[in-house]
Design an enzyme around this catalytic site. Structure first.
Site, mmCIF file in Angstrom:
data_model
loop_
_atom_site.group_PDB
_atom_site.id
_atom_site.type_symbol
_atom_site.label_atom_id
_atom_site.label_comp_id
_atom_site.label_asym_id
_atom_site.label_seq_id
_atom_site.Cartn_x
_atom_site.Cartn_y
_atom_site.Cartn_z
ATOM 1 N N GLY A 12 60.207 34.104 44.101
ATOM 2 C CA GLY A 12 58.824 34.473 44.407
ATOM 3 C C GLY A 12 58.012 34.697 43.139
ATOM 4 O O GLY A 12 58.497 34.477 42.017
ATOM 5 N N ILE A 14 56.498 37.471 41.472
ATOM 6 C CA ILE A 14 56.904 38.439 40.444
ATOM 7 C C ILE A 14 58.390 38.270 40.131
ATOM 8 O O ILE A 14 58.824 38.388 38.982
ATOM 9 C CB ILE A 14 56.579 39.891 40.884
ATOM 10 C CG1 ILE A 14 55.093 39.994 41.239
ATOM 11 C CG2 ILE A 14 56.926 40.890 39.785
ATOM 12 C CD1 ILE A 14 54.696 41.278 41.944
ATOM 13 N N ASN A 37 58.787 32.074 51.474
ATOM 14 C CA ASN A 37 57.460 32.064 50.854
ATOM 15 C C ASN A 37 57.555 31.565 49.408
ATOM 16 O O ASN A 37 56.829 32.022 48.537
ATOM 17 C CB ASN A 37 56.875 33.489 50.908
ATOM 18 C CG ASN A 37 55.393 33.513 50.585
ATOM 19 O OD1 ASN A 37 54.716 32.496 50.648
ATOM 20 N ND2 ASN A 37 54.902 34.674 50.197
ATOM 21 N N LYS A 87 54.541 40.183 52.444
ATOM 22 C CA LYS A 87 53.563 40.939 51.647
ATOM 23 C C LYS A 87 52.101 40.734 52.024
ATOM 24 O O LYS A 87 51.207 41.206 51.317
ATOM 25 C CB LYS A 87 53.759 40.608 50.166
ATOM 26 C CG LYS A 87 53.536 39.143 49.836
ATOM 27 C CD LYS A 87 53.559 38.885 48.348
ATOM 28 C CE LYS A 87 53.179 37.461 48.041
ATOM 29 N NZ LYS A 87 53.149 37.126 46.644
ATOM 30 N N SER A 127 54.195 49.699 45.656
ATOM 31 C CA SER A 127 52.789 49.315 45.500
ATOM 32 C C SER A 127 51.890 50.543 45.397
ATOM 33 O O SER A 127 52.173 51.584 46.004
ATOM 34 C CB SER A 127 52.391 48.491 46.725
ATOM 35 O OG SER A 127 51.004 48.359 46.815
ATOM 36 N N TYR A 152 52.422 46.738 56.454
ATOM 37 C CA TYR A 152 52.952 46.355 55.141
ATOM 38 C C TYR A 152 53.048 47.581 54.239
ATOM 39 O O TYR A 152 54.088 47.875 53.647
ATOM 40 C CB TYR A 152 52.050 45.294 54.485
ATOM 41 C CG TYR A 152 52.235 45.203 52.989
ATOM 42 C CD1 TYR A 152 53.318 44.518 52.443
ATOM 43 C CD2 TYR A 152 51.351 45.847 52.105
ATOM 44 C CE1 TYR A 152 53.503 44.478 51.070
ATOM 45 C CE2 TYR A 152 51.533 45.807 50.747
ATOM 46 C CZ TYR A 152 52.610 45.121 50.228
ATOM 47 O OH TYR A 152 52.795 45.096 48.866
ATOM 48 N N LYS A 156 56.387 49.895 52.536
ATOM 49 C CA LYS A 156 56.601 50.308 51.140
ATOM 50 C C LYS A 156 56.886 51.812 51.085
ATOM 51 O O LYS A 156 57.784 52.260 50.376
ATOM 52 C CB LYS A 156 55.380 49.961 50.274
ATOM 53 C CG LYS A 156 55.166 48.467 50.070
ATOM 54 C CD LYS A 156 56.295 47.831 49.280
ATOM 55 C CE LYS A 156 56.224 46.333 49.200
ATOM 56 N NZ LYS A 156 57.448 45.690 48.729
ATOM 57 N N PHE A 180 50.043 47.926 40.522
ATOM 58 C CA PHE A 180 48.628 47.851 40.836
ATOM 59 C C PHE A 180 48.347 46.384 41.204
ATOM 60 O O PHE A 180 48.992 45.881 42.099
ATOM 61 C CB PHE A 180 47.805 48.521 39.726
ATOM 62 C CG PHE A 180 47.919 50.034 39.905
ATOM 63 C CD1 PHE A 180 49.144 50.685 39.722
ATOM 64 C CD2 PHE A 180 46.861 50.769 40.375
ATOM 65 C CE1 PHE A 180 49.294 52.052 39.992
ATOM 66 C CE2 PHE A 180 46.987 52.137 40.632
ATOM 67 C CZ PHE A 180 48.204 52.773 40.448
ATOM 68 N N ARG A 297 35.444 44.140 53.329
ATOM 69 C CA ARG A 297 36.661 43.724 54.039
ATOM 70 C C ARG A 297 37.333 44.989 54.599
ATOM 71 O O ARG A 297 37.583 45.926 53.837
ATOM 72 C CB ARG A 297 37.588 43.003 53.054
ATOM 73 C CG ARG A 297 38.851 42.470 53.671
ATOM 74 C CD ARG A 297 39.622 41.595 52.695
ATOM 75 N NE ARG A 297 40.206 42.323 51.576
ATOM 76 C CZ ARG A 297 41.005 41.779 50.661
ATOM 77 N NH1 ARG A 297 41.297 40.480 50.717
ATOM 78 N NH2 ARG A 297 41.510 42.505 49.682
ATOM 79 N N ASP A 300 39.913 47.809 52.709
ATOM 80 C CA ASP A 300 39.874 47.847 51.234
ATOM 81 C C ASP A 300 39.592 49.262 50.740
ATOM 82 O O ASP A 300 38.686 49.930 51.265
ATOM 83 C CB ASP A 300 38.759 46.932 50.692
ATOM 84 C CG ASP A 300 39.237 45.512 50.467
ATOM 85 O OD1 ASP A 300 40.456 45.293 50.387
ATOM 86 O OD2 ASP A 300 38.376 44.621 50.370
HETATM 87 N N1 UFG Z 1 38.227 40.286 47.082
HETATM 88 C C1 UFG Z 1 37.062 39.583 47.263
HETATM 89 N N2 UFG Z 1 37.149 38.306 47.712
HETATM 90 C C2 UFG Z 1 38.338 37.706 47.999
HETATM 91 C C3 UFG Z 1 39.531 38.438 47.813
HETATM 92 C C4 UFG Z 1 39.437 39.743 47.357
HETATM 93 O O1 UFG Z 1 35.951 40.097 47.034
HETATM 94 O O2 UFG Z 1 38.353 36.552 48.434
HETATM 95 C C5 UFG Z 1 38.142 41.653 46.573
HETATM 96 C C6 UFG Z 1 38.724 42.684 47.511
HETATM 97 O O3 UFG Z 1 37.792 43.081 48.460
HETATM 98 C C7 UFG Z 1 39.134 43.763 46.536
HETATM 99 C C8 UFG Z 1 39.523 43.004 45.261
HETATM 100 O O4 UFG Z 1 38.890 41.736 45.392
HETATM 101 O O5 UFG Z 1 38.040 44.557 46.264
HETATM 102 C C9 UFG Z 1 40.989 42.818 45.092
HETATM 103 O O6 UFG Z 1 41.503 42.254 46.290
HETATM 104 P P1 UFG Z 1 42.975 41.645 46.373
HETATM 105 O O7 UFG Z 1 43.149 41.129 47.781
HETATM 106 O O8 UFG Z 1 43.220 40.699 45.263
HETATM 107 O O9 UFG Z 1 43.884 42.901 46.101
HETATM 108 P P2 UFG Z 1 44.026 44.245 46.937
HETATM 109 O O10 UFG Z 1 43.709 45.325 45.963
HETATM 110 O O11 UFG Z 1 43.297 44.236 48.206
HETATM 111 O O12 UFG Z 1 45.551 44.126 47.328
HETATM 112 C C10 UFG Z 1 46.516 44.642 46.509
HETATM 113 C C11 UFG Z 1 47.843 43.916 46.727
HETATM 114 C C12 UFG Z 1 48.420 44.238 48.074
HETATM 115 C C13 UFG Z 1 48.388 45.734 48.316
HETATM 116 C C14 UFG Z 1 46.995 46.248 48.148
HETATM 117 C C15 UFG Z 1 46.912 47.723 48.360
HETATM 118 O O13 UFG Z 1 47.688 42.526 46.605
HETATM 119 O O14 UFG Z 1 49.748 43.793 48.121
HETATM 120 O O15 UFG Z 1 46.584 45.981 46.821
HETATM 121 O O16 UFG Z 1 45.642 48.187 48.209
HETATM 122 F F1 UFG Z 1 48.783 46.044 49.552
#
Ligand code: UFG
Length: 344
Positions: A12, A14, A37, A87, A127, A152, A156, A180, A297, A300
């Site tokens: 995968g 990481i 995956n 994940k 996480s 999910y 964790k 993070f 979203r 978030d």
């Molecule tokens: N974002 C966008 N557009 C996109 C995708 C993401 O604006 O198409 C924003 C999200 O709203 C967020 C930021 O970009 O503000 C980061 O989003 P990610 O989906 O890249 O990451 P997350 O922080 O939501 O997710 C991460 C890990 C998950 C974990 C989560 C916990 O990828 O595995 O943190 O908060 F569960």
């Protein structure tokens, strides 16, 4: 030297970067992965990068007899780094049972086998999701674990508890690493993140938009209580993250852990907004992104970044790569995928 380390989920994202760092540090990683995956091609690409072909077996952790067979056939395992898990946060909401089954039964089977075959050391892939929206930033490991926002996230939290409780009452020693936001790709350009279908995460969405696979990047929300109104995250280069796993497993193998179960944040300690991430990508690569705001979203958190003092002091580890390097490497990887690196 006790140097055989099982890496579950080692093909995968990481996991594959960690296999490379383990090999570079004199460990012998043994990969088990069910390939649900990821691609077996990753094993060849790792071999191209390091010149050493890692042991690889297709094993589903939920299949206990198969896992037992693997442990039986491979003696002298010094430790396990456990990445293998589903994940996708959104998918876990629609398929909770699949997530609880895969992520928890997989861990339980692993711990049963480790106990049977005298393997005491486990590094667990956790996480920052366990903190939810922290009350104080940067967030330390002492911050309370909040009610999980998704199955999910709950897997964790529960997994950390399973390791914690088991380690109090057995020879098990565990380190849970709370990541993070891992992004970027290996400097060789040969391995990186392989999102299946439409990416959920920001950086694969950025690079796919830049390469023309997606029309437009959507920025979720511009009315957060942050300087530019968009969410803030602590992005960390996947290679920095991989190196932390090597240090953590070594700490356990060398008996340097201070408690049966230790927890460390892995981030850079710096938060960037979504708009800052977009601008850094554009500036670093020279590619303009087509993007637009939409609603927030659901689920978030507004802003989160790490206090990494504990990992810096106890593990002697510090993230070295900045956001520019993360974006540049993610872009190289996207271009290489478009050029057919996985087909060659
Ligand atoms: N974002 C966008 N557009 C996109 C995708 C993401 O604006 O198409 C924003 C999200 O709203 C967020 C930021 O970009 O503000 C980061 O989003 P990610 O989906 O890249 O990451 P997350 O922080 O939501 O997710 C991460 C890990 C998950 C974990 C989560 C916990 O990828 O595995 O943190 O908060 F569960």
């Amino acid at each position: 030297m006790a140097n055989k380390i099982i890496v579950t989920g080692g093909t995968g994202y990481i996991g594959s970067h960690t296999v490379i760092e383990l090999q570079k540090s004199g460990f012998e990683p043994l990969i088990i992965d069910d390939l649900s995956n990821s691609s077996p091609k990753i094993v060849d690409l790792i071999t191209r990068i390091t010149g050493v072909k890692p042991v690889f077996e297709k094993v589903d952790l939920c299949d206990l007899p198969m896992l037992q067979k693997f442990f039986k056939e491979h003696h002298g395992i010094a430790g396990v780094i456990h990445f293998a898990a589903f994940k996708a946060v959104g998918e876990s909401v629609t398929q909770p049972l699949q997530y609880y089954h895969n992520n928890l039964v997989g861990l339980l089977n692993l711990l049963v086998c480790m106990a049977s075959y005298d393997t005491a050391n486990i590094v667990f892939s956790s996480s920052c999701t366990v903190y939810g929206q922290p009350d104080q930033l940067p967030v330390t490991e002492r911050a309370p674990v909040k009610q999980a926002m998704s199955p999910y996230g709950n897997t964790k939290q529960i997994s950390e508890e399973i390791i914690h409780d088991t380690a109090q009452k057995s020879s098990l020693k565990g380190i849970s690493l709370r990541y993070f936001n891992p992004i970027g790709a290996h400097e060789s350009g040969l391995i990186g993140e392989l999102p299946i279908g439409v990416p959920d995460n920001l950086v694969p969405y950025i690079t796919q938009t830049a390469i023309g696979k997606r029309d437009k990047l959507t920025v979720f929300g511009n009315d957060y209580n942050t300087p530019d109104g968009t969410c803030i995250r602590d992005y960390i280069h996947v290679c920095d993250l991989a190196k932390a796993h090597v240090v953590a497993v070594k700490r356990l193998v060398d008996g340097e852990n201070e408690k049966p179960h230790e927890i460390f944040n892995l981030g850079t300690g710096t938060g960037y907004s979504v708009l800052e991430a977009i601008r850094t990508f554009e500036k670093t690569t020279g590619v303009k992104l087509n993007w637009a705001f939409s609603d927030r979203r659901p689920g978030d958190v507004e802003q989160v970044w790490a206090d990494t003092t504990l990992a810096n002091i106890k593990l002697g580890w510090k993230a070295e790569k900045g956001l520019k390097e993360m974006m540049a490497s993610a872009w190289e990887w996207e271009k290489n995928m478009a050029a057919g690196i996985l087909q060659s």
